[in-house]
Motif scaffolding. Structure first.
Motif: not given
Length: 196
Positions: A1-8, A10-20
């Motif tokens: 399993s690969v888990r991506l975490n982002g810190s930003a 707000d949630v939308a910005a963190a999700a965008a980082l994870c998607e990149r």
């Protein structure tokens, strides 16, 4: 399993980082990537079987019932799971699943031919729409030069609308990182095959 975490901020910005990051990882993972999202893989398999209205059965040797157990851990598994057989010995493969003794003698219990016969036998006995079989060498002993520890043969049997049976078999050589690793990795190979 690969888990991506982002810190930003707000949630939308963190999700965008994870998607990149995910965009960069997908080509690197290649065939190893067979599911994405927040659900555990067995749940994805159950959801797929439910959505397709298909029932399943298992014929397990080296995995010793782990596939069926991990599916029955989930509520709703009774909607799709017809049953399973842990056919560890050659006699059990023959008596419980109808694998011809001659096939075992000719190809060995760890072979694609025997895995295919196990899957077909399970599908017929449980009257399921599909069945999955596993047979392999989990170790630490039992391996040979031709069939080393970590070699696992898999098969999926399916039935079409006319009632004709088809079985697809394949072999995976799993790294010999211990018995538990080989068995767990074999279960994930089953999930991968059911999701692709």
């Amino acid at each position: 399993s690969v888990r991506l975490n982002g810190s930003a901020a707000d949630v939308a910005a963190a999700a965008a980082l994870c998607e990149r990051t995910a965009v960069e990882l997908r080509p690197l993972l290649g065939d190893w990537l067979f599911a994405e999202g927040t659900k555990e893989v067995p749940q994805l398999v159950l959801d797929r079987l439910c959505a397709e209205g298909r029932s399943i059965a298992f014929a397990e040797s080296c995995t010793g019932g782990l596939c069926a157990a991990r599916l029955t851990d989930l509520p709703g598994s009774s909607e799709v799971l017809q049953g399973g057989v842990v056919a560890y010995s050659n006699a059990a493969k023959h008596e419980l699943l109808g694998v011809p003794g001659q096939l075992i003698e000719q190809h060995g219990a760890v072979s694609e031919q025997v895995a295919a016969a196990m899957a077909v036998g399970a599908m017929q006995r449980f009257q399921s729409d599909c069945a999955v079989a596993t047979t392999g060498i989990a170790g630490p002993a039992g391996g040979t030069e031709q069939k080393p520890v970590g070699m696992v043969c898999f098969a999926i049997a399916t039935r079409d609308a006319s009632g004709s049976t088809d079985a697809k078999a394949w072999t995976v050589k799993i790294a010999d990182l211990g018995r538990t690793f080989v068995r767990d990795r074999a279960v994930y190979e089953v999930w991968r095959a059911l999701l692709v």
